[in-house]
Every structure is written in C-alpha cells, then in structure tokens.
Scaffold this active site. Structure first.
Site, PDB file in Angstrom:
ATOM      1  N   GLU A 277       6.371   3.687  -2.063  1.00  0.00           N
ATOM      2  CA  GLU A 277       7.068   2.834  -3.030  1.00  0.00           C
ATOM      3  C   GLU A 277       6.143   1.781  -3.649  1.00  0.00           C
ATOM      4  OE1 GLU A 277       7.839   3.093   0.147  1.00  0.00           O
ATOM      5  OE2 GLU A 277       9.828   4.000   0.370  1.00  0.00           O
ATOM      6  N   ASP A 278       4.895   1.749  -3.209  1.00  0.00           N
ATOM      7  CA  ASP A 278       3.996   0.668  -3.617  1.00  0.00           C
ATOM      8  C   ASP A 278       3.700   0.671  -5.115  1.00  0.00           C
ATOM      9  OD1 ASP A 278       1.914  -1.404  -2.456  1.00  0.00           O
ATOM     10  OD2 ASP A 278       0.913  -0.249  -4.026  1.00  0.00           O
ATOM     11  N   VAL A 279       3.943  -0.464  -5.751  1.00  0.00           N
ATOM     12  CA  VAL A 279       3.769  -0.542  -7.203  1.00  0.00           C
ATOM     13  C   VAL A 279       2.291  -0.474  -7.593  1.00  0.00           C
ATOM     14  CG1 VAL A 279       3.660  -3.062  -7.371  1.00  0.00           C
ATOM     15  CG2 VAL A 279       4.598  -1.735  -9.259  1.00  0.00           C
TER      16      VAL A 279
END
Length: 323
Positions: A277-279
């Site tokens: 999920e890391d932007v």
DNA sequence: CTCCAGGGTACAC
DNA sequence: GTGTACCATGGA
C-alpha cells in the site's frame, strides 16, 4: 555469516590522543559482497533531520545499545576499512568490554543486513524491467535496518500518511523530548525513548509535539504492550512464519498491513515483507514506467510476481529512485 | 486555496 | 470481505 566472535579481528589499537582523555580501540569486520559502503552512507544521508545517527566525513556515528536490558550504550564510529572490511572505532571514555565489542559488531552486521546474500536478488533484478535500472545505479546498497522493535514501530506509526520530512521532524521532537543523549569523541548521539517512559505518558504530551491525537494513542498503546512484556522482537521471530508475525502485529491498534510489513522488512529482516500500500512504492513504479497515474494494487501484484522472496529489497531499491 | 503525504480505524452494507 | 468518511498536520 559465521559466528561473529570468529569474524572479529583486532585492529591496531595504538594509544593515539586525537581526543585527549578518550581511549581508542578498533575492531575490523569483514563485509559480504556485494557491498558498497559509500552507497549505504548516501542512503543514510538522505535526511539532514535524522536524529538516531550522524554521517560526517564519510564516517557513520551511532549509539549501540547492549548489556542487561539494553541499558548500556556504546558510541561507535563506522568507516570503510581496507579491502572488503569495515572499521569500528569506540568513542567511549573507557576501553570497550568484550561484550560491548561483540554487541557492536553484531549490531553493525544486522543494521547492514550482512546475513543476507544479495546475489540471488541481483540475478533476479537484472532481468526485471522495473528493477534493472535501480540495482545498476545503487549496486552495493543493502536494506538498512531498524534493529530495535519499538523504534521501528514508532517510526512506522509516525510516518503514516504524512510527508517524510515532517515525519523526521516529529521523530526528532519525540526522541529529544523523551530519550537521552550520550556524548563522546566530539559527537552527541541519542538513544531512542524507552517504551516504559512512553507507556506512562498522557496523549497531550505527544500532541503538543504536533503528533496527532490518534497517533499519540497508537504510540502509547504499543509502548505499553512492549513495557508489559506482551510484545517483543524475539516473540515475533519465534512465530512459525512471516504471516503469523503480520497477523500478530495487525491485531494491535494503529498497526495495519502497511506498518506490519514495514516492521517485518526493516526490523525482522523478512525478505518477502511487502508494504504494497506504500505511496512511495506507487510513485516509484509510476516514475519507472512513465505512467500518467499511480498503479493499482492489482497491477503492482502483477509486476511483483517476479520478485517472490525479494519483495522487501525490491521495494527498498525502488524507494531509492525517489530520494 | 487545493492537493498530497512511506495509513488506519470505525462503521456501513 | 469490500466500500466510505474521517482523522489531522505540514509542504508544494
């Protein structure tokens, strides 16, 4: 890596007086290949607001906890040694004990992930269109760890949903407010706040540092779990598998999938940990593929199929393209 | 002013 | 299990 005790070689501990009153004693440790010290220093220098170590004149300064309940600390200087080695110099005012030197060696090995053989990762990445460029550019960079579980969890929580420079500012305020500093050899280093201290705080003592109320609750809650002995690094390492550790972490309020995988990656050294999920990961993929938009989770899963077993290193190297 | 940032919870269905 | 509002703050 073999038993750290066997890999220590005595340095030339001449009684130099560069800092009058201090005792110098070196330890030389071998490094695995591929390893490029300067490449790792460049990563460690990416924020001038970092408070848990210093980089200065191609040398790295760090306070290493050791001993009973990690209550003792050794101030060390790490520099490139001759050939494939690193030099550790102790900056305390007394000669380091054998336990201290062993702890420092082991700390450096864990910090730089010397226990991992990077060759299989590079073989995979050299064939991967998304990773090819970054592993060429940053060859010798290792996944720098956060060996202390409480520090890793706090850093994950502090970094949730805010930009990185602000996260560093919050960490600095947190450490300087509730930690302790140690000086030696002209350097001042900080030890991370003890969970026992944070567990006893009121949320307001953290919100006045501009930490949000929600995160203050998370931090105090995690600190209490560790202080009460209900959560520890060995506890997580003894889980039957990585998924069990993630499950145990995500059961804690404030720790979702991203933070759990982030901690597994930086602290537990799980090579297949994957904060999908890391932007930052999303932006790195967008950049590398010249996309107009950020990739969807399904698209990332497709791309990451080739990374199986190396998701953590793939993520770390892709992040490096952004900063 | 608007949009984004190394997410997560609580609650709806 | 999946979808959505909301959290709260600094930086571009």
């Amino acid at each position: 890596m073999s038993d750290p005790a066997e890999s220590i070689r005595e340095g030339h501990a001449r009684p130099q007086q560069a800092f009058p009153g201090t005792v110098q004693q070196n330890v030389i440790i071998p490094v695995p290949e591929p390893f490029h010290f300067q490449m790792n220093l460049d990563y460690l220098s990416r924020s001038d607001n970092e408070c848990m170590f210093h980089v200065q004149n191609d040398k790295l300064y760090k306070l290493v906890p050791y001993g009973e309940k990690q209550m003792e600390h050794a101030l060390i200087e790490i520099s490139a040694g001759q050939g494939h080695s690193l030099n550790i110099r102790f900056l305390g005012d007394v000669p380091p004990s054998e336990a201290c030197r062993l702890a420092a060696v082991r700390y450096v090995q864990i910090w730089f992930d010397f226990d991992t053989d990077l060759n299989p990762f590079y073989r995979m990445a050299n064939r991967d269109p998304l990773l090819k460029e970054t592993v060429k550019r940053f060859r010798g960079l290792r996944l720098i760890g956060i060996p202390d579980l409480f520090e890793a969890l706090c850093w994950g929580i502090l970094g949730q949903q805010i930009n990185l420079p602000f996260a560093y500012t919050l960490k600095r305020r947190f450490v300087e407010q509730f930690g302790h500093s140690v000086s030696g050899g002209g350097h001042e280093l900080w030890q991370f706040p003890a969970p026992e201290i944070i567990a006893g705080l009121e949320a307001e003592q953290l919100t006045r540092l501009q930490i949000t109320n929600r995160k203050a609750e998370y931090l105090i809650g995690v600190a209490a779990l560790i202080a009460e002995g209900k959560l520890s690094k060995p506890m997580l390492q003894q889980e039957p598998d990585f998924a069990a550790a993630v499950k145990r972490l995500t059961a804690i309020r404030g720790i979702g999938p991203w933070t759990a995988h982030y901690v597994c990656m930086r602290c537990l050294r799980v090579p297949s940990a994957f904060p999908i999920e890391d932007v930052g990961l999303h932006n790195a993929i967008k950049l590398m593929l010249s996309m107009e938009r950020k990739p969807t989770l399904d698209e990332i899963r497709q791309l990451a199929q080739a990374w199986t077993g190396w998701e953590a290193y793939a993520t770390f190297y892709l992040w490096r393209m952004l900063y």
